[in-house]
Design a protein around this motif. Structure first.
Motif, short mmCIF file in Angstrom:
data_model
loop_
_atom_site.label_atom_id
_atom_site.label_comp_id
_atom_site.label_asym_id
_atom_site.label_seq_id
_atom_site.Cartn_x
_atom_site.Cartn_y
_atom_site.Cartn_z
N ALA A 47 1.02 -1.08 0.06
CA ALA A 47 -0.21 0.17 0.11
C ALA A 47 1.22 1.38 -0.15
CB ALA A 47 -0.69 0.30 1.01
N HIS A 48 2.39 1.00 0.35
CA HIS A 48 2.96 2.30 0.86
C HIS A 48 3.44 2.66 -0.68
CE1 HIS A 48 5.87 4.99 1.93
NE2 HIS A 48 6.69 4.19 1.07
N VAL A 49 3.71 1.71 -1.54
CA VAL A 49 4.31 1.66 -2.67
C VAL A 49 3.19 2.36 -3.74
CG1 VAL A 49 5.41 0.33 -4.73
CG2 VAL A 49 6.52 0.04 -2.66
N ALA A 50 1.95 2.23 -3.31
CA ALA A 50 1.14 2.44 -4.53
C ALA A 50 0.66 4.10 -3.86
CB ALA A 50 -0.10 1.45 -4.32
N ARG A 51 0.88 4.21 -2.52
CA ARG A 51 1.02 5.51 -2.18
C ARG A 51 1.72 6.63 -3.08
NH1 ARG A 51 -0.86 3.36 2.91
NH2 ARG A 51 0.79 4.18 3.58
N THR A 52 2.50 5.91 -2.35
CA THR A 52 3.90 6.75 -2.74
C THR A 52 4.80 6.92 -4.80
OG1 THR A 52 5.51 5.24 -2.46
CG2 THR A 52 4.96 6.79 -0.74
#
Length: 174
Positions: A47-52
């Protein structure tokens, strides 16, 4: 050597497991992977990679608090990278890869090559969406023009007819 593809569901605001390659050894089945759903607002590294919209190379996943211990156990992954599939304005998905069989590190060159592939894929997906939007727009335009009771005729700068609706056909008999 192994890979996973997660797809973003923009309506549900989730990352969904779509397909895997080479994961059957440690025990993660395709069926189980397809049931994997991660909310985009979760603390998970995916989710972090998707958000950033930034790739991540995880060399020690057991020390990374955003990595799911359960998922690490299912995959047996000792190191991996996550690369977003990017259009110009959104993340379509994430590719996760590792070198489980050889245990070779994922290098900066690997990351760069995978990023180029994912960015190219993202732009192709974006272009497909744009073409679909244009086709839908053309259909709405034609439906509107032909659905009106008024005669509509359009001319270009050379006075050639470029638009002619059914009402114009009836009115002018042509």
């Amino acid at each position: 050597e192994r890979g996973l593809l997660y797809w973003v569901d923009p309506i549900a605001k989730t990352l969904n497991g779509k397909c895997s390659f080479g994961m059957s050894g440690p025990g993660l089945t395709e069926e189980n992977f397809r049931r994997r759903i991660i909310p985009l607002d979760a603390g998970d590294i995916l989710a972090h990679v998707a958000r950033t919209a930034r790739p991540v190379n995880v060399t020690a996943p057991e020390k990374e608090p955003k990595c799911s211990p359960r998922f690490l156990k299912e995959t047996g992954s000792r190191a991996f990278c996550l690369v977003p599939i990017l259009g110009s304005e959104k993340v379509y998905g994430i590719v996760a890869v590792d070198n489980w069989h050889s245990n070779k590190p994922i290098t900066a060159e690997h990351m760069e090559n995978l990023s180029i592939f994912c960015n190219t894929t993202g732009l192709a997906l974006q272009n497909a969406e744009l073409i679909e939007n244009i086709m839908e727009s053309q259909t709405r335009y034609k439906t509107t023009i032909n659905g009106t009771a008024d005669a509509i005729a359009g001319l270009n700068e050379d006075f050639r007819v470029t638009i002619w609706n059914r009402s114009a056909e009836r009115l002018f008999g042509v």
